[in-house]
Design a protein around this motif. Structure first.
Motif, PDB file in Angstrom:
ATOM      1  N   ASP A   1       0.466  -5.829  -1.333  1.00 34.74           N
ATOM      2  CA  ASP A   1       2.032  -5.627  -1.480  1.00 34.74           C
ATOM      3  C   ASP A   1       1.943  -4.287  -2.626  1.00 34.74           C
ATOM      4  O   ASP A   1       1.495  -4.240  -3.343  1.00 34.74           O
ATOM      5  CB  ASP A   1       2.630  -6.598  -2.104  1.00 34.74           C
ATOM      6  CG  ASP A   1       3.055  -7.910  -1.429  1.00 34.74           C
ATOM      7  OD1 ASP A   1       2.571  -7.923  -0.040  1.00 34.74           O
ATOM      8  OD2 ASP A   1       3.303  -8.951  -2.213  1.00 34.74           O
ATOM      9  N   LEU A   2       2.395  -3.173  -1.769  1.00 33.25           N
ATOM     10  CA  LEU A   2       2.562  -1.989  -2.253  1.00 33.25           C
ATOM     11  C   LEU A   2       4.131  -1.442  -2.534  1.00 33.25           C
ATOM     12  O   LEU A   2       4.791  -1.998  -1.719  1.00 33.25           O
ATOM     13  CB  LEU A   2       1.960  -0.898  -1.288  1.00 33.25           C
ATOM     14  CG  LEU A   2       0.426  -0.442  -1.379  1.00 33.25           C
ATOM     15  CD1 LEU A   2      -0.442  -1.640  -1.221  1.00 33.25           C
ATOM     16  CD2 LEU A   2       0.088   0.612  -0.727  1.00 33.25           C
ATOM     17  N   THR A   3       4.371  -0.689  -3.404  1.00 36.30           N
ATOM     18  CA  THR A   3       5.585  -0.036  -3.642  1.00 36.30           C
ATOM     19  C   THR A   3       5.383   1.543  -3.409  1.00 36.30           C
ATOM     20  O   THR A   3       4.660   2.035  -4.299  1.00 36.30           O
ATOM     21  CB  THR A   3       6.232  -0.568  -4.848  1.00 36.30           C
ATOM     22  OG1 THR A   3       6.330  -1.906  -5.146  1.00 36.30           O
ATOM     23  CG2 THR A   3       7.813   0.048  -5.092  1.00 36.30           C
ATOM     24  N   ILE A   4       5.995   2.096  -2.720  1.00 34.97           N
ATOM     25  CA  ILE A   4       5.949   3.431  -2.404  1.00 34.97           C
ATOM     26  C   ILE A   4       7.304   4.151  -2.747  1.00 34.97           C
ATOM     27  O   ILE A   4       8.326   3.880  -2.459  1.00 34.97           O
ATOM     28  CB  ILE A   4       5.756   3.931  -0.836  1.00 34.97           C
ATOM     29  CG1 ILE A   4       4.456   3.128  -0.433  1.00 34.97           C
ATOM     30  CG2 ILE A   4       5.715   5.520  -0.802  1.00 34.97           C
ATOM     31  CD1 ILE A   4       4.319   2.948   1.080  1.00 34.97           C
TER      32      ILE A   4
ATOM     33  N   GLU B   1       8.884  -0.781   0.314  1.00 32.84           N
ATOM     34  CA  GLU B   1       7.695  -1.989   0.301  1.00 32.84           C
ATOM     35  C   GLU B   1       6.960  -1.875   1.440  1.00 32.84           C
ATOM     36  O   GLU B   1       7.361  -1.291   2.825  1.00 32.84           O
ATOM     37  CB  GLU B   1       8.410  -3.505   0.298  1.00 32.84           C
ATOM     38  CG  GLU B   1       8.995  -3.733  -1.052  1.00 32.84           C
ATOM     39  CD  GLU B   1       9.952  -4.991  -0.948  1.00 32.84           C
ATOM     40  OE1 GLU B   1       9.395  -5.567   0.097  1.00 32.84           O
ATOM     41  OE2 GLU B   1      10.355  -5.312  -2.027  1.00 32.84           O
ATOM     42  N   LEU B   2       5.543  -1.881   1.075  1.00 32.37           N
ATOM     43  CA  LEU B   2       4.741  -1.948   2.319  1.00 32.37           C
ATOM     44  C   LEU B   2       3.886  -3.232   2.100  1.00 32.37           C
ATOM     45  O   LEU B   2       3.116  -3.299   1.041  1.00 32.37           O
ATOM     46  CB  LEU B   2       4.045  -0.750   2.491  1.00 32.37           C
ATOM     47  CG  LEU B   2       2.808  -0.512   3.450  1.00 32.37           C
ATOM     48  CD1 LEU B   2       3.160  -0.901   4.702  1.00 32.37           C
ATOM     49  CD2 LEU B   2       2.088   0.757   3.297  1.00 32.37           C
ATOM     50  N   GLN B   3       3.570  -3.792   3.147  1.00 27.30           N
ATOM     51  CA  GLN B   3       2.506  -4.868   3.099  1.00 27.30           C
ATOM     52  C   GLN B   3       1.161  -4.496   4.177  1.00 27.30           C
ATOM     53  O   GLN B   3       1.387  -4.567   5.047  1.00 27.30           O
ATOM     54  CB  GLN B   3       2.858  -6.580   3.241  1.00 27.30           C
ATOM     55  CG  GLN B   3       2.003  -7.461   3.170  1.00 27.30           C
ATOM     56  CD  GLN B   3       2.382  -8.911   3.048  1.00 27.30           C
ATOM     57  OE1 GLN B   3       2.599  -9.327   4.173  1.00 27.30           O
ATOM     58  NE2 GLN B   3       2.799  -9.392   2.013  1.00 27.30           N
ATOM     59  N   ILE B   4       0.207  -4.091   3.360  1.00 28.31           N
ATOM     60  CA  ILE B   4      -1.059  -3.872   4.170  1.00 28.31           C
ATOM     61  C   ILE B   4      -1.702  -5.078   4.589  1.00 28.31           C
ATOM     62  O   ILE B   4      -2.376  -5.828   3.395  1.00 28.31           O
ATOM     63  CB  ILE B   4      -1.600  -2.663   3.617  1.00 28.31           C
ATOM     64  CG1 ILE B   4      -0.923  -1.357   3.351  1.00 28.31           C
ATOM     65  CG2 ILE B   4      -2.968  -1.957   4.405  1.00 28.31           C
ATOM     66  CD1 ILE B   4      -1.732  -0.195   2.801  1.00 28.31           C
ATOM     67  N   MET B   5      -2.078  -5.256   5.728  1.00 19.56           N
ATOM     68  CA  MET B   5      -3.033  -6.561   5.892  1.00 19.56           C
ATOM     69  C   MET B   5      -4.483  -6.059   6.602  1.00 19.56           C
ATOM     70  O   MET B   5      -4.492  -5.061   7.487  1.00 19.56           O
ATOM     71  CB  MET B   5      -2.608  -7.228   7.315  1.00 19.56           C
ATOM     72  CG  MET B   5      -3.038  -8.487   8.080  1.00 19.56           C
ATOM     73  SD  MET B   5      -2.142  -8.798   9.480  1.00 19.56           S
ATOM     74  CE  MET B   5      -3.087 -10.369   9.880  1.00 19.56           C
TER      75      MET B   5
END
Ligand SMILES: [Ca+2]
Ligand SMILES: [Ca+2]
Length: 618
Positions: free
Chosen positions: A78-81, A37-41
């Protein structure tokens, strides 16, 4: 502030050039992380408007959710890698009918280092010896970065204790060989993250944040310290010399000139009060079974100072921001450990979450928290412990203030060392505590022991032979002194010789006085002995009840035994060794580690006044 100045996108599509000043955090990320998971602001003018749409198209990367918050200048993506995603570049395309808002933001995924835990992110143990540096006050490696035009504070004056003095990261890198020679294995710098702060008013004086505890952009190392490049170079150079780096983390607060404080994403990003409320600086409300809710709230949600806004880590966006930042900095630079500032002022659940996330990605990483508490009970409460409490901390170790005060007291009265260490049953693993005689927030210990060189040596020997990860504060090896009177700047003076114009250079033997060389050599002898002693690095501790001002303890493994005898009396003391037969066993000789002298063990041993005799038994 690391900003992306982006010009483009619509020139082709609709014939407009749009340009925006955008913040994107994390600035980049990695493939191959354990957490997908990655959350980019993203922060930009009206970027989070209701009619903005977001598109990402890259194999293995999916945009799960676009989060809009109160302030329409923000988007949280919210991204899923997936594990199959490859390193590379993609675009975050934000479409909006208004060409001033629409924008294409380039983003990069790097490959996670395969050397984590091997040549970087190594962790720090009791086998190490930490040297704490306040970078602004240690050495000026690059005078060209002393003042950066355009930053809010451009004052620079070495004669003003509250101004920046120009010390920097290159100044540390330049002296790694000096530190290695001293026997240091690990360097901990007070924070190096950007503090683009206007000057503050404290105690009636105008001050810079030379100390670094007021972050304004987590993703930028302060350019007055040399920026991200200088920091990478320091970590890599240290690793190439077999040394390690600990970074100072501040989760509790940021500076009030932080870009996201100037334009808050939402009201509860910070712990807000109807009128300004300072923390009580008290730890007890958190562990006291009789504490009131308001006292707990004041400890954790009260502000450290009026210019250090307190982050609300119960807000999931704030929590994620801080966790991702800590992971980012560990992977980006390859640091070996974190010292967490103002530990118990943070939300307790958040602390366990961030520790878990870090160790999940970096199993060898070391984390110890600053817990300025009076007793081992409280120290244990905030770390991994054997106590049956409702809140169970997972912190590996603390900065062991109770042992600091016991050791400083111990050079006069050994009783307190013994009674403090006897409470180690509270800790799950007290060997992970960072132990020290002083730091940037305390009176320098040479002054505390009354500039008595015999007591100085006792304290150093104690620090380097008892349990835990020892830490020395810069300049202690050359007898730097002072009390925090009239201010803490007195214990943060410049290291003599760190600036080219300094009249003396105490980094060199010839620049030091005889007594300073004796101090330097004493630290060096014991620190280098430590490097080769399995008993000190990994061994168990056994201590005996003090008797007439004499305190005896052993460090031992199956193959090595070190015997330490601390005589706090002002005259010689003779002890009967039969009492220690459990540990002395069949050993017949002892080597005085400080002098190298080898002598036979007789039934009695006489120790000189005010001395800690460290012996390797043979
Ligand atoms: Ca400089
Ligand atoms: Ca707080």
């Amino acid at each position: 502030m690391k900003k992306l100045f982006i010009f483009l996108c619509y020139i082709l599509a609709v014939g407009h050039i749009c340009s925006q000043d955008i913040n994107v955090n994390p600035t980049h990320w990695w493939v191959g992380m354990k957490s997908p998971e990655l959350q980019i602001m993203i922060h930009g003018n009206k970027i989070g408007s209701a009619n903005s749409t977001v598109k990402i198209s890259y194999p293995g990367v999916s945009l799960k959710k676009v989060n809009r918050v109160t302030n329409s200048n923000y988007l949280f993506l919210d991204l899923t890698i997936s594990p199959t995603a490859k390193e590379g570049k993609f675009n975050i395309v934000i479409n909006n009918p208004d060409p001033q808002i629409a924008i294409t933001i380039p983003y990069e995924l790097h490959a996670k280092s395969k050397n984590d835990g091997k040549t970087r992110v190594l962790g720090v143990t009791a086998a190490d010896f930490i040297y704490l540096i306040m970078p602004d006050r240690f050495s000026n490696g690059d005078p060209s970065n002393d003042v950066i035009q355009g930053m809010r504070d451009t004052d620079h004056d070495r004669n003003n204790p509250f101004d920046r003095h120009g010390g920097d990261i290159l100044g540390v890198t330049n002296h790694l060989d000096y530190l290695k020679d001293l026997g240091i294995t690990t360097v901990w710098l007070t924070p190096v993250v950007e503090n683009d702060m206007a000057r503050t008013q404290e105690g009636g004086t105008s001050r810079s944040t030379y100390h670094g505890y007021a972050f304004t952009d987590q993703y930028q190392i302060d350019r007055r310290f040399g920026g991200n490049e200088a920091y990478s170079q320091l970590v890599n150079t240290a690793h190439s010399k077999g040394m390690k780096i600990i970074q100072d983390a501040v989760y509790n607060h940021v500076g009030n000139d932080h870009w996201f404080v100037k334009d808050l994403p939402m009201n509860d990003w910070l712990n807000q009060w109807s009128s300004y409320t300072n923390t009580s600086y008290r730890d007890q409300p958190l562990d006291d079974p009789y504490a009131s809710s308001i006292d707990k709230k004041i400890t954790t949600d009260g502000w450290f100072t009026p210019f250090l806004p307190d982050l609300n880590q119960r807000n999931p966006y704030v929590s994620k921001f801080l966790i991702q930042y800590a992971i980012w900095a560990t992977e980006e630079f390859g640091i070996d450990g974190w010292r967490v500032d103002t530990y118990f002022y943070n939300d307790p659940k958040f602390l366990n979450d961030i520790n878990t996330a870090l160790v999940n990605e970096f199993p060898k990483l070391t984390i110890f928290g600053e817990t300025s508490v009076a007793n081992p009970t409280q120290g244990a409460y905030f770390s991994d412990n054997n106590i049956n409490t409702t809140y169970k901390s997972n912190l590996q170790g603390i900065t062991d203030f109770p042992l600091t005060f016991a050791m400083l007291d111990g050079v006069n009265n050994v009783e307190r060392i013994y009674t403090t260490l006897s409470q180690d049953f509270l800790y799950k693993n007290p060997m992970r505590n960072c132990i020290f005689l002083d730091n940037h927030d305390l009176d320098r210990f040479y002054s505390v022991v009354g500039e008595d060189f015999a007591k100085y040596k006792m304290a150093v020997a104690l620090l380097l032979t008892t349990r835990g990860i020892p830490q020395i504060y810069y300049g202690s090896e050359i007898l730097m002194k002072n009390f925090k009177n009239p201010s803490d700047a007195e214990v943060r003076r410049d290291f003599p010789g760190g600036w080219q114009t300094d009249p003396v250079n105490k980094f060199e033997q010839g620049g030091r006085t005889d007594l300073e060389n004796q101090a330097f050599n004493y630290v060096k002898t014991l620190a280098n002995f430590r490097k080769s002693s399995e008993a000190i690095q990994k061994g168990k501790l056994m201590q005996y009840v003090p008797d007439n001002g004499v305190y005896v303890y052993f460090r031992y493994t199956a193959s090595e035994t070190v015997m330490c005898v601390l005589n706090s009396n002002t005259n010689s003391s003779t002890i009967n060794l039969s009492r220690f037969s459990e540990r002395i066993g069949n050993f017949t000789k002892a080597k005085d580690v400080a002098t190298g002298t080898i002598f036979n063990l007789e039934p009695t041993l006489t120790i000189g006044p005010k001395y800690l005799l460290v012996m390797e038994l043979h």
